[in-house]
Design an enzyme around this catalytic site. Structure first.
Site, mmCIF file in Angstrom:
data_model
loop_
_atom_site.group_PDB
_atom_site.id
_atom_site.type_symbol
_atom_site.label_atom_id
_atom_site.label_comp_id
_atom_site.label_asym_id
_atom_site.label_seq_id
_atom_site.Cartn_x
_atom_site.Cartn_y
_atom_site.Cartn_z
ATOM 1 N N CYS A 82 0.800 -1.223 0.000
ATOM 2 C CA CYS A 82 0.000 0.000 0.000
ATOM 3 C C CYS A 82 0.836 1.277 0.000
ATOM 4 O O CYS A 82 0.296 2.363 -0.212
ATOM 5 C CB CYS A 82 -0.957 0.007 1.187
ATOM 6 S SG CYS A 82 -2.122 -1.378 1.170
ATOM 7 N N HIS A 343 -8.776 3.929 -2.289
ATOM 8 C CA HIS A 343 -7.424 3.432 -2.066
ATOM 9 C C HIS A 343 -6.980 2.489 -3.184
ATOM 10 O O HIS A 343 -6.872 1.282 -2.981
ATOM 11 C CB HIS A 343 -7.379 2.734 -0.704
ATOM 12 C CG HIS A 343 -6.038 2.224 -0.300
ATOM 13 N ND1 HIS A 343 -4.843 2.754 -0.768
ATOM 14 C CD2 HIS A 343 -5.688 1.208 0.551
ATOM 15 C CE1 HIS A 343 -3.830 2.103 -0.225
ATOM 16 N NE2 HIS A 343 -4.323 1.160 0.570
#
Length: 396
Positions: A82, A343
């Protein structure tokens, strides 16, 4: 030797739900072109490119950039979970700071599918095996909950048990995210929700409900970084400089401290933020706006403390006092953050960069935070890596 690195241009595409997305190569090309237009720069002048994504075949970065131009420059593909987007930015900044290049492009994109994140290769040892062992030693395994939610839900429960934090505080963070995202045309979820709606949404794990979790998202973002001399020669906007930046990975405390907050990267964030503050000669009290990694509302809360925005154990009071939003001490995630903007893993770090550059330029529209000259970015990847970046507005 290290020299100043300026962010001369940023760009992104509106984030979308997976069923509404176009291909990664098109999103990556569009974000890159937007950053080049913002900079007022011809792609032929870019000397290197670092392209981040998590879900995709090797050299997908080249495929996206070949739509912009076939200039023969080095293209490096980056995957750091991430924190991939900010890892690409970290490498691009290093190239310019070291003198290896004058102008470098950082790009991140992700074409995701519906549903929770999973492990891509089941025929080999998982890179999360150590983390799963540490997690399972601290809490009961929950095969019904998504992989990431088990970690970050556990971290939120840890904070509740240690400091008496109420579950409703996480709901307040989710509500704040939607309120900020309402003014962001790039955000996926702009509809407002109430605290009651957040708490009543389906349970996920620990204190988490569905509306406290970031959604799977597709999107892309990009940044052009360059030296001061390059900006001067080409008439580029040099008003935003990377004042300091640090990348950290896990230490023994991640696994040995018997603390779920540390399993999900709390100590990495503490270390990276500390390095940045020391290098820049500033403290968290000097920061007016922050884009931080709120993959779950629980992680936003513990990150307030990891970045030193509020002392350890005081994050609930920080939220209840309104110090995390407009009119408070520091505006966190004016973009709506991962919870509401979305995201797309490879794009997140560069979308954070874009938001903070707009804030420092004073061009963020109704999201604008007044009077900011320093902006902090925090991007976390379980497994793990954490990148913290401090941007400053300087005289152009």
């Amino acid at each position: 030797m290290s020299r100043a690195v300026h962010v001369a241009g940023v760009g992104m595409v509106p984030f979308t739900k997976p069923r509404e997305a176009v291909g990664y190569e098109r999103m990556g090309e569009q974000a890159t072109r937007a950053a080049l237009v913002d900079a007022g720069l011809d792609y032929a002048l870019v000397e290197q490119a670092y392209v981040g994504y998590v879900y995709g075949d090797s050299t997908s970065g080249q495929n996206a950039l070949y739509g912009v131009g076939l200039t023969g420059i080095p293209v490096v593909n980056v995957n750091n979970n991430c924190s991939t987007g900010s890892s690409a930015l970290f490498l691009a900044r290093q190239a310019v700071a070291s003198g290896a290049a004058e102008c470098v492009l950082a790009v991140g994109f992700e074409q995701m599918v519906n549903g929770a994140l999973g492990v891509g290769f089941t025929d080999r040892t998982s890179p999360f095996a150590r983390f799963e062992a540490a997690r399972d030693a601290l809490q009961e395994p929950d095969d019904t909950a998504p992989f990431a939610a088990q970690f970050f839900g556990g971290a939120g429960r840890e904070h509740m048990e240690r400091f008496g934090t109420d579950r409703s505080t996480f709901a307040k963070i989710a509500v704040k995210a939607r309120r900020h995202a309402a003014h962001n045309p790039y955000a996926v979820f702009r509809e407002q929700v109430t605290e009651e709606e957040v708490l009543a949404s389906p349970a996920v794990h620990g204190p988490l409900t569905r509306l406290m979790c970031c959604p799977p998202t597709c999107g892309a973002a990009a940044a052009v970084v360059c030296s001061a001399d390059f900006a001067r020669r080409h008439g580029l906007d040099a008003s935003v400089v990377v004042r300091a930046q640090a990348m950290t990975t896990d230490t023994a405390s991640t696994f040995d401290a018997a603390d779920m907050r540390r399993v999900v990267g709390y100590d990495m964030a503490v270390a990276a933020a500390g390095q940045v503050y020391e290098a820049a000669g500033v403290g968290p009290e000097d920061i007016g706006v922050v884009e931080l990694h709120d993959c779950f509302a629980t992680n936003e809360l513990i990150t307030y403390e990891a970045l030193g925005l509020t002392p350890e154990g005081s994050a609930e009071k920080f939220v209840l006092d309104g110090d995390n939003t407009y009119g408070g001490r520091v505006v966190t995630n004016p973009s709506g953050g991962l919870l509401s903007k979305g995201h797309p893993l490879g794009a997140t770090g560069l979308a954070q960069c874009a938001e903070l550059v707009w804030q420092l330029r004073g061009t963020a529209g109704p999201r604008q935070v007044d009077g900011v000259s320093l902006a902090l970015q925090h991007n976390l990847g379980l497994g793990g890596a954490c990148v913290v970046t401090l941007y400053e507005r300087v005289a152009a």
